[in-house]
Design an enzyme around this catalytic site. Structure first.
Site, mmCIF file in Angstrom:
data_model
loop_
_atom_site.group_PDB
_atom_site.id
_atom_site.type_symbol
_atom_site.label_atom_id
_atom_site.label_comp_id
_atom_site.label_asym_id
_atom_site.label_seq_id
_atom_site.Cartn_x
_atom_site.Cartn_y
_atom_site.Cartn_z
ATOM 1 N N GLY A 282 125.677 54.309 2.917
ATOM 2 C CA GLY A 282 125.792 52.856 2.473
ATOM 3 C C GLY A 282 124.916 51.925 2.295
ATOM 4 O O GLY A 282 123.647 52.418 2.630
ATOM 5 N N ASP B 108 125.311 68.423 -1.020
ATOM 6 C CA ASP B 108 124.653 67.103 -0.623
ATOM 7 C C ASP B 108 123.815 67.563 0.866
ATOM 8 O O ASP B 108 122.718 67.299 1.044
ATOM 9 C CB ASP B 108 125.540 65.892 -0.656
ATOM 10 C CG ASP B 108 124.761 64.818 -0.135
ATOM 11 O OD1 ASP B 108 123.996 64.241 -0.552
ATOM 12 O OD2 ASP B 108 125.189 64.448 1.278
ATOM 13 N N ILE C 27 119.181 56.534 9.707
ATOM 14 C CA ILE C 27 118.846 57.225 11.068
ATOM 15 C C ILE C 27 117.429 57.647 10.819
ATOM 16 O O ILE C 27 117.223 58.570 9.709
ATOM 17 C CB ILE C 27 119.785 58.609 11.414
ATOM 18 C CG1 ILE C 27 121.125 58.003 11.545
ATOM 19 C CG2 ILE C 27 119.122 59.365 12.752
ATOM 20 C CD1 ILE C 27 122.129 59.522 11.396
ATOM 21 N N GLU D 95 112.234 58.278 4.176
ATOM 22 C CA GLU D 95 113.168 58.328 5.198
ATOM 23 C C GLU D 95 114.661 58.377 4.852
ATOM 24 O O GLU D 95 115.390 58.515 5.664
ATOM 25 C CB GLU D 95 112.708 56.985 6.148
ATOM 26 C CG GLU D 95 113.471 56.666 7.152
ATOM 27 C CD GLU D 95 113.230 58.067 8.327
ATOM 28 O OE1 GLU D 95 112.239 57.982 8.842
ATOM 29 O OE2 GLU D 95 114.445 58.787 8.583
ATOM 30 N N LYS E 146 119.770 67.715 1.865
ATOM 31 C CA LYS E 146 119.107 67.142 3.088
ATOM 32 C C LYS E 146 118.463 68.134 4.013
ATOM 33 O O LYS E 146 117.401 68.101 4.690
ATOM 34 C CB LYS E 146 120.212 66.443 3.891
ATOM 35 C CG LYS E 146 120.567 64.977 2.854
ATOM 36 C CD LYS E 146 121.800 64.655 3.421
ATOM 37 C CE LYS E 146 122.374 63.317 2.704
ATOM 38 N NZ LYS E 146 123.732 62.736 2.787
ATOM 39 N N LYS F 297 117.389 62.450 -2.553
ATOM 40 C CA LYS F 297 117.402 63.776 -1.842
ATOM 41 C C LYS F 297 117.593 64.676 -2.791
ATOM 42 O O LYS F 297 116.961 65.851 -2.325
ATOM 43 C CB LYS F 297 118.562 63.838 -0.683
ATOM 44 C CG LYS F 297 119.781 63.323 -1.492
ATOM 45 C CD LYS F 297 120.614 62.469 -0.617
ATOM 46 C CE LYS F 297 121.912 62.023 -1.409
ATOM 47 N NZ LYS F 297 122.650 60.878 -0.828
ATOM 48 N N GLU G 50 133.978 60.456 -3.947
ATOM 49 C CA GLU G 50 133.772 60.176 -5.018
ATOM 50 C C GLU G 50 134.880 60.763 -5.862
ATOM 51 O O GLU G 50 135.752 61.617 -5.427
ATOM 52 C CB GLU G 50 132.631 61.043 -5.568
ATOM 53 C CG GLU G 50 131.336 60.506 -4.980
ATOM 54 C CD GLU G 50 130.526 59.224 -5.516
ATOM 55 O OE1 GLU G 50 130.740 58.986 -6.523
ATOM 56 O OE2 GLU G 50 129.365 58.983 -4.964
#
Lengths: 436, 436
Positions: free
Chosen positions: A302, A201, A136, A129, A205, A105, A190
């Site tokens: 994950g 982040d 999702i 994706e 996206k 990303k 993190e």
């Protein structure tokens, strides 16, 4: 029947997940695809660390070139992340006539246009994706499920770490710093959490979603980004009293002329579906001019959820290879030639209802002074909470406004924050009411 | 560049929606598709009734054959609904080498296998995104987004009318019959609402989802169907006291050997995402072995949302036509040859926690008698509410059980309902706890 040969660059967590899915769900995938997917080569600079899946040593290499240069390989999975050498590997693979799947990303947020041009020129496909919303299928939804829609607005909970922290603060209480430490201890944040809690982040996206939803080329730097670290238990408590929940939202709206593109803590009505998204889960709320309001929810990160999205891309590209078709669905949803530069609306120009928390001295006349300045700046007050709660000598005065222009808010704050009855910087949280 | 020619059979509400989308979003769709879609012919037996959109009279015909037989038409949209002549029209169009889009859930629930075989034999595509969940792209998600998943369970709110009724009963109170009348007055329920409130519509959609998710051929009659008309305000109130919400759910689970396939009122924890789905909205909750839990939410019906799904199918098939590819994604997700007959688990064999409401005389020893019979039948009690509320001389005794086998429940009820302290048939509602 042709077998699909795949090369994997980056044998980390997600890469191991892909290996596991191809193994565990392989027979089922074969029944769906009508062909076999063979993971022919895996490249990683570290071949020694124990992985959660075992693979034949002969497929391993520490040279990415052996994946990119293998003429038998149809599709390359780039799962190393980061800018370089990921960018160069992808470009080399595309130039070599290989279709590419990436989950990167950060790279896509800034280099998607470049990668698209290369893919287009070399007549290969590029899928991603897994880059937004983990498992999702939101990229696919934008490019296919909602292909007939004029997308009006997107509201996303796109970062699991910050959603975990805000959910925990809302449900169990606790200061931001303490909840962050707890999240770190549990592996939900993190060691250096800045990327997640500062909204970067989520903004990466959002940049990708904006491109797909609006066909808009916007500079990543134009996205307004504010993190969650200044949210206090007091704000969460007041939000709840007003019937709101605080979420880090990635927001994009298009009015035909400009794009709103912003990531910040947002107050949402508590009965809104996005407010009920707890823990590390992600969700994307989307409004189209025909379909109306929709929501997609799932694991945003994950090993297995992300690997599932990567594998779905791999299968999509395999289908193209088997049918000998390419460029069937444009990489950016719009045909390359229709991607337009668009202007991002200045944050000063947005119009929202706002939550304001002033730290004031407990003295008569304070509220009148504050509201006077607000009124002068065209900011209407919807409701006020002023209670005797003392926090370090200050009394919180909380105001929910009607819709106001952010420029006016900042002008008012400049004046208010200088008053000697105001003890601290004023807290401002944007409200997305009916998500219009 | 080739232009895509489309024929529409059925100029009703959804058909008019498609006309509107192609008109209003046409330029945008063209930028995505890279080609023009031309609606060449519209067939309907009624050409006189005023529609919400105007079309050129010369595209209109009252003979479906003129659409099916037009050699220039690439794709046919079947939007008349019902069994015949819809089925024959679709089959004729497929045999004529035309790709078909349909939203006809009732037909697909019982004839999907037949239509697939015809499409397969004549090498054309058949799409039906709008048949389940209206504007929610769940069909596409099962066939593409989750193509790498072994789907374990599906829980769907698939009927807007019954969800509207149950939501209204929960939020505002009221007897079922009164709320139904109100829904009818507001246009949320049909004059004859049986199709919706008895769970048949939801079962049609479940039958389609099961095929796509599990590759299972099951007889529609084997789906267990129970409606919502016996839900009382008392049950809704008790549900809330226990922290549950009552929803009409369409449930499918696969354990590798048998399929659970059932539609019935279900008690869900109130903090579950599905519990927050209000009004006429639909939602599908899905669990896969890699992606984990996901949810899709949106308008399950209505002119524009349904038309959006139909148009997305139309564009997908247009992309295939433009690229000269067909059968790229199998109609039933699995390749035709892998669709297997599977056994539906007898409702008597399912194991769930249960909610039971007994209508008992307010006499000492009643609870002991009831719990004695339950214990004898291996049914463990999790909690009990017995209050002095008298309803027509009877006192409600409410029991939430631990997991129990439905066969044992029915055996126990047979004995309990014969007791002279029991005044009415016992109410039974299945609980889906952690949705496992």
């Amino acid at each position: 029947m042709k077998v699909i040969h795949v090369g994997l660059i980056g044998w980390g967590t997600v890469g191991s997940g892909v290996v596991r899915i191809l193994r565990e769900n392989g027979p089922l995938i074969e029944k769906r695809l009508g062909s076999k997917i063979v993971l022919k080569r895996i490249a990683d600079i570290d071949l020694e660390t124990e992985r959660s899946v075992k693979v034949n040593r002969e497929v391993l290499t520490n040279r990415a070139e052996e994946v990119i240069g293998d003429p038998e390989i149809d599709i390359v999975l780039e799962l190393i992340g980061g800018m370089e050498p990921a960018r160069s590997y992808i470009i080399e693979a595309l130039k070599g006539g290989k279709h590419v799947v990436t989950a990167n990303k950060a790279l896509l947020a800034t280099h998607l246009d470049e990668l698209c041009r290369v893919a287009h020129r070399y007549n290969v496909d590029l899928n991603f994706e897994a880059a937004v919303g983990g498992g999702i299928p939101i990229i696919r939804a934008l490019k296919e499920g909602f292909v007939a829609e004029r997308i009006e607005a997107i509201f996303g909970i796109l970062n699991g770490t910050s959603n975990y922290i805000l959910s925990t603060m809302s449900n169990e209480g606790g200061e931001f710093a303490a909840v962050l430490r707890q999240a770190q201890a549990q592996g939900y944040a993190e060691k250096d959490p800045s990327f997640d809690i500062e909204g970067i982040d989520a903004a990466h996206k959002l940049a990708i979603l904006i491109k797909l939803a609006f066909g808009a080329k916007i500079p990543f730097e134009d996205i307004f980004i504010e993190g969650i670290s200044d949210i206090t238990p007091l704000d969460i408590q007041f939000a709840q009293e007003f019937g709101y929940t605080i979420k880090l939202l990635a927001i994009a709206k298009a009015d035909g002329e400009t794009i709103e593109a912003r990531v910040h803590s947002t107050m949402l009505p508590s009965n809104h579906l996005l407010s009920t998204v707890g823990g590390v889960f992600n969700a994307i709320f989307l409004r189209g001019n025909a379909v109306g309001e929709t929501l997609f929810y799932g694991q945003g990160a994950g090993m297995m959820a992300t690997a599932s999205a990567v594998t779905s891309d791999l299968i999509e590209l395999s289908r193209n290879v088997l049918k000998g078709t390419v460029g069937r669905v444009p990489t950016l949803s719009l045909q390359q030639t229709h991607i337009m530069e668009m202007k991002v609306k200045d944050i000063e120009d947005i119009v929202r209802p706002y939550y304001m928390r002033f730290s004031a001295l407990d003295r008569p006349g304070v509220l009148s002074k504050i509201s006077g300045v607000l009124g002068k700046n065209d900011i209407g007050i919807a409701s006020v909470i002023q209670k005797g709660r003392q926090v370090a000598g200050a009394v919180p005065v909380v105001i929910m406004t009607h819709e106001a222009r952010e420029r006016n808010i900042h002008r008012a704050f400049k004046e208010i924050d200088k008053m000697d009855v105001i003890l601290d910087k004023t807290m401002l949280i944007r409200v997305e009411g009916e998500l219009s």
